[in-house]
Design an enzyme around this catalytic site. Structure first.
Site, PDB file in Angstrom:
ATOM      1  N   ILE A  86       0.518  29.714  -3.440  1.00  0.00           N
ATOM      2  CA  ILE A  86       1.086  30.653  -4.415  1.00  0.00           C
ATOM      3  C   ILE A  86       1.473  31.989  -3.796  1.00  0.00           C
ATOM      4  O   ILE A  86       2.055  32.838  -4.461  1.00  0.00           O
ATOM      5  CB  ILE A  86       0.125  30.898  -5.608  1.00  0.00           C
ATOM      6  CG1 ILE A  86      -1.258  31.297  -5.099  1.00  0.00           C
ATOM      7  CG2 ILE A  86       0.069  29.675  -6.497  1.00  0.00           C
ATOM      8  CD1 ILE A  86      -2.212  31.685  -6.203  1.00  0.00           C
ATOM      9  N   GLY A  87       1.145  32.158  -2.565  1.00  0.00           N
ATOM     10  CA  GLY A  87       1.521  33.424  -1.928  1.00  0.00           C
ATOM     11  C   GLY A  87       1.431  33.300  -0.425  1.00  0.00           C
ATOM     12  O   GLY A  87       0.566  32.609   0.090  1.00  0.00           O
ATOM     13  N   GLU A  88       2.347  33.957   0.222  1.00  0.00           N
ATOM     14  CA  GLU A  88       2.284  33.963   1.672  1.00  0.00           C
ATOM     15  C   GLU A  88       2.712  35.326   2.174  1.00  0.00           C
ATOM     16  O   GLU A  88       3.831  35.766   1.932  1.00  0.00           O
ATOM     17  CB  GLU A  88       3.185  32.867   2.261  1.00  0.00           C
ATOM     18  CG  GLU A  88       3.040  32.776   3.764  1.00  0.00           C
ATOM     19  CD  GLU A  88       3.502  31.457   4.339  1.00  0.00           C
ATOM     20  OE1 GLU A  88       4.292  30.769   3.668  1.00  0.00           O
ATOM     21  OE2 GLU A  88       3.071  31.137   5.458  1.00  0.00           O
ATOM     22  N   GLY A  89       1.796  36.008   2.796  1.00  0.00           N
ATOM     23  CA  GLY A  89       2.123  37.328   3.323  1.00  0.00           C
ATOM     24  C   GLY A  89       1.943  37.338   4.826  1.00  0.00           C
ATOM     25  O   GLY A  89       1.788  36.291   5.453  1.00  0.00           O
ATOM     26  N   THR A  90       1.988  38.538   5.381  1.00  0.00           N
ATOM     27  CA  THR A  90       1.857  38.678   6.827  1.00  0.00           C
ATOM     28  C   THR A  90       0.446  38.336   7.279  1.00  0.00           C
ATOM     29  O   THR A  90       0.235  37.857   8.377  1.00  0.00           O
ATOM     30  CB  THR A  90       2.155  40.140   7.211  1.00  0.00           C
ATOM     31  OG1 THR A  90       3.281  40.566   6.456  1.00  0.00           O
ATOM     32  CG2 THR A  90       2.462  40.278   8.671  1.00  0.00           C
ATOM     33  N   SER A  92      -1.997  36.642   5.257  1.00  0.00           N
ATOM     34  CA  SER A  92      -2.735  35.581   4.579  1.00  0.00           C
ATOM     35  C   SER A  92      -1.802  34.615   3.862  1.00  0.00           C
ATOM     36  O   SER A  92      -0.619  34.903   3.664  1.00  0.00           O
ATOM     37  CB  SER A  92      -3.676  36.199   3.540  1.00  0.00           C
ATOM     38  OG  SER A  92      -2.916  36.647   2.434  1.00  0.00           O
ATOM     39  N   SER A  93      -2.396  33.492   3.486  1.00  0.00           N
ATOM     40  CA  SER A  93      -1.726  32.569   2.571  1.00  0.00           C
ATOM     41  C   SER A  93      -2.680  32.381   1.402  1.00  0.00           C
ATOM     42  O   SER A  93      -3.895  32.291   1.604  1.00  0.00           O
ATOM     43  CB  SER A  93      -1.485  31.218   3.242  1.00  0.00           C
ATOM     44  OG  SER A  93      -0.597  31.392   4.318  1.00  0.00           O
ATOM     45  N   ASP A 199      -1.800  49.982  -0.397  1.00  0.00           N
ATOM     46  CA  ASP A 199      -0.670  49.068  -0.573  1.00  0.00           C
ATOM     47  C   ASP A 199      -0.479  48.746  -2.063  1.00  0.00           C
ATOM     48  O   ASP A 199      -0.327  47.574  -2.439  1.00  0.00           O
ATOM     49  CB  ASP A 199      -0.905  47.796   0.249  1.00  0.00           C
ATOM     50  CG  ASP A 199       0.401  47.047   0.544  1.00  0.00           C
ATOM     51  OD1 ASP A 199       1.488  47.642   0.364  1.00  0.00           O
ATOM     52  OD2 ASP A 199       0.323  45.881   0.947  1.00  0.00           O
TER      53      ASP A 199
HETATM   54  P1  ADP Z   1      -1.436  39.423   1.222  1.00  0.00           P
HETATM   55  O1  ADP Z   1      -2.383  40.266   1.989  1.00  0.00           O
HETATM   56  O2  ADP Z   1      -0.946  38.271   2.005  1.00  0.00           O
HETATM   57  O3  ADP Z   1      -0.352  40.200   0.557  1.00  0.00           O
HETATM   58  P2  ADP Z   1      -2.602  39.132  -1.443  1.00  0.00           P
HETATM   59  O4  ADP Z   1      -4.072  39.260  -1.658  1.00  0.00           O
HETATM   60  O5  ADP Z   1      -1.770  40.277  -1.877  1.00  0.00           O
HETATM   61  O6  ADP Z   1      -2.329  38.752   0.073  1.00  0.00           O
HETATM   62  O7  ADP Z   1      -2.090  37.832  -2.190  1.00  0.00           O
HETATM   63  C1  ADP Z   1      -0.758  37.388  -2.076  1.00  0.00           C
HETATM   64  C2  ADP Z   1      -0.282  36.856  -3.413  1.00  0.00           C
HETATM   65  O8  ADP Z   1      -1.124  35.776  -3.819  1.00  0.00           O
HETATM   66  C3  ADP Z   1      -0.339  37.861  -4.552  1.00  0.00           C
HETATM   67  O9  ADP Z   1       0.829  38.654  -4.612  1.00  0.00           O
HETATM   68  C4  ADP Z   1      -0.470  36.961  -5.755  1.00  0.00           C
HETATM   69  O10 ADP Z   1       0.797  36.434  -6.130  1.00  0.00           O
HETATM   70  C5  ADP Z   1      -1.312  35.797  -5.223  1.00  0.00           C
HETATM   71  N1  ADP Z   1      -2.744  36.036  -5.528  1.00  0.00           N
HETATM   72  C6  ADP Z   1      -3.641  36.710  -4.787  1.00  0.00           C
HETATM   73  N2  ADP Z   1      -4.837  36.712  -5.379  1.00  0.00           N
HETATM   74  C7  ADP Z   1      -4.706  36.041  -6.528  1.00  0.00           C
HETATM   75  C8  ADP Z   1      -5.589  35.715  -7.606  1.00  0.00           C
HETATM   76  N3  ADP Z   1      -6.874  36.056  -7.593  1.00  0.00           N
HETATM   77  N4  ADP Z   1      -5.079  35.024  -8.652  1.00  0.00           N
HETATM   78  C9  ADP Z   1      -3.808  34.635  -8.669  1.00  0.00           C
HETATM   79  N5  ADP Z   1      -2.931  34.896  -7.697  1.00  0.00           N
HETATM   80  C10 ADP Z   1      -3.364  35.600  -6.630  1.00  0.00           C
HETATM   81 MG    MG Z   2      -0.420  41.599  -1.013  1.00  0.00          MG
END
Ligand code: ADP
Ligand code: MG
Length: 564
Positions: A86-90, A92-93, A199
């Site tokens: 559901i998410g992929e950043g620099t 983490s996934s 952030d």
């Molecule tokens: P990163 O450091 O890679 O940005 P995040 O913690 O911001 O990681 O998470 C990336 C994305 O994953 C978020 O923008 C959100 O869409 C999804 N996400 C993170 N935590 C949750 C959660 N507890 N419930 C639902 N979605 C989440």
């Molecule tokens: Mg983030």
């Protein structure tokens, strides 16, 4: 206390068992197999097939990633069924998983898999923020943490959430009020613990519109105030320090600018939230940041277009320099005071300045959300930087534009801020935190109400909303845009109707709103109270010392009928 499930080891006490897996994982993932490319009859069919193929390709990629995660941290398989990415950043996934943790229905869990190269102290600090400050007041909590070798997975309650871009222009004014109130609640909570998030942006503040639930996530860049209650934040090296270390290291050893073991600069993450925006060429104006006589060069001159087609009547050239003023000289300077240069107050950078050492100050975060004191590398940054970011979010909500600021570098970002808040005002404020900005042209501050109403398509004389309905306003560039951009097609839309295509059903994370519910909600937008712009003004205060705090913001008259 945070326990590593299921063996019960304690990661914060440093007892995260590397081999706490219990048995082999049984995957049990069910995903569609990629479909064969179907025969094509016409162009649209071909495009449809292409899209489907892309989707299948993506699905296959996600399936592979999930398999890899099960392999890397096998104990996950004992507890979770990982369903989707559901998410992929620099750094983490993030995956959606289900778990049968207790008797009762399956629970939805978000699994954040941190990149294996993350620094252990960084990871532990992120966890400590979640465990100590999280779990209440709209701050995400944590359920479990898993580790196998250098792979760490944080398990959090899953909050189904909207994509900010999808809903931006369909929110009622009341929803915007609630959104901001709940954001301040979360910020008040973390600031009380001496956590600077660094952030704050929509993708890190999850919002479930239907359930009216909110959660501040992602403490991956958090830093502590001098009196932080988060012990591990005291040991977190600032990004700037890491940058300096890595620069030194790379200079001596490899010549490679990317640190081998430290995190990748977070600003790369900017792209994730700005994908949809149009590329804007920056031309015609100059801004230059460097330190003064006894400081050192911060950045060489850049050519940037700082004026928006809608925010200024004609383009002007702005040339600015940021220097350490006398106030900061003692702490920031590494050069002998006697060493003078001949480029002071000019738009050139002399060789003396070029030879000065880089100033160190935290810069982490996403450029469009960075406060002026971050952009000018002020070494003493406080929780006020989060309030600025909240102000930028509020600016997006009131103007209907996202991302509001999109800058590829700090100088452009600073120039963009000047076009809204005024060059003279920015220069004046920078003096208070020890920076001297030289600007070749003067740009006036904008009236925030007029600016937001114009961008939103509201004519202030006739209080009736006119939507930019041919395309999502949120996809339209805001600042630093070419003047010929067809931005404001003011087409009147009957209340509750939207004929454009931006308000579609959300992505896999979205809360299942049906199409109708994503239509523009005009309620309240024709009578935005002055308090809204007063609060915005106080959030976007260029001076961090006088900028409103989260606690004060919650008591602002804008929220007069809302209680904590
Ligand atoms: P990163 O450091 O890679 O940005 P995040 O913690 O911001 O990681 O998470 C990336 C994305 O994953 C978020 O923008 C959100 O869409 C999804 N996400 C993170 N935590 C949750 C959660 N507890 N419930 C639902 N979605 C989440
Ligand atoms: Mg983030």
């Amino acid at each position: 206390m945070l326990l590593c499930f299921p063996c019960g080891c304690n990661p914060l006490a440093g007892i995260l068992h590397p081999n706490c897996l219990v048995m082999e994982a049984s995957l049990g993932i069910q995903m569609d197999e990629p479909m064969a490319f179907p025969p094509q009859r016409d162009r649209s069919q071909a495009e449809g097939s292409l899209k489907k193929n892309e989707q299948n390709f993506k699905l296959a990629g996600v399936k592979k990633d999930i398999e890899k995660l099960y392999e890397a941290v096998p104990q996950l398989g004992n507890v979770f069924k990982i369903k989707d990415k559901i998410g992929e950043g620099t750094f983490s996934s993030v995956y959606l998983a289900t778990a049968q943790l207790q008797v009762g229905p399956e629970e939805k869990i978000a699994l954040k898999h941190l990149i294996p190269t993350s620094h252990p102290v960084r990871i532990a600090a992120e966890l400590q923020c979640l465990t100590v400050a999280g779990g209440q007041d709209n701050v995400m909590g944590v359920k479990y943490c898993f580790r196998k070798n250098d792979h760490v997975v944080i398990a959090m309650p899953y909050l189904e959430h909207e994509s900010f871009l999808d809903i931006l222009n369909s929110l009622s004014f009341q929803e915007v009020r609630e959104y901001m109130f709940n954001l301040f609640k979360a910020l008040k909570r973390i600031h009380q613990f001496g956590i600077v998030h660094r952030d704050v942006k929509p993708s890190n503040f999850l919002y479930n519109r239907r359930l009216k639930k909110y959660a501040l996530v992602d403490f991956g860049l958090a830093q502590g105030t001098h009196d932080t209650k988060i012990e591990l934040l005291k040991f977190v090296q600032s990004e700037a320090q890491q940058e300096r270390c890595s620069q030194n290291k790379s200079h001596i050893i490899t010549g490679n600018k990317i640190p081998l073991s430290g995190p990748v600069p977070k600003e790369l993450d900017q792209q994730s939230t700005t994908k949809a925006s149009v590329k804007r060429p920056y031309t015609n104006a100059q801004i230059q940041i460097k330190q003064g006589k006894d400081g050192k060069l911060m950045k060489q001159s850049k050519t940037v277009d700082v004026l928006s087609r809608k925010l200024a009547t004609k383009k002007k050239a702005i040339s600015a320099k940021v220097m350490n003023s006398g106030v900061m000289r003692k702490t920031a300077s590494s050069c002998p005071a006697s060493l003078t240069c001949d480029c002071y107050a000019t738009d050139k950078v002399c060789s003396i300045c070029l030879s000065r050492r880089q100033q160190v100050a935290p810069r982490a975060g996403t450029p469009g959300f960075r406060a002026p004191e971050v952009l000018t590398k002020c070494p003493n940054q406080t929780t006020a930087i989060d309030m600025w970011s909240a102000g930028v979010i509020f600016l997006s909500l009131l103007s209907g534009r996202y991302p509001f600021y999109k800058a590829s570098d700090d100088l452009t970002a600073l120039a963009q801020i000047m076009t809204i808040r005024g060059s003279r005002e920015t220069i004046q404020a920078a003096k208070t935190f020890g920076k001297s900005i030289l600007c070749s042209k003067e740009v006036p501050a904008q009236d925030l109400r007029k600016l937001c109403e114009r961008l939103r398509g509201m004519d202030s004389n006739t209080p009736k909303l006119t939507s930019d309905i041919q395309g999502p306003a949120s996809h339209q560039p805001t600042v630093s845009e070419k003047t010929d951009h067809k931005a404001s097609r003011l087409i009147q839309t009957p209340p509750g109707q939207y004929s454009g295509n931006s308000f579609k059903k959300g992505d896999s994370n979205s809360c299942g709103y049906c199409f109708d519910e994503y239509t523009t909600n005009l309620e309240g937008w024709n009578e935005v109270p002055d308090e809204a712009y007063d609060l915005l003004d106080k959030l976007l205060d260029l001076n961090p010392a006088s900028r409103i705090t989260a606690e004060e913001a919650l008591l602002h008259p804008f929220f007069k009928d809302m209680s904590l």
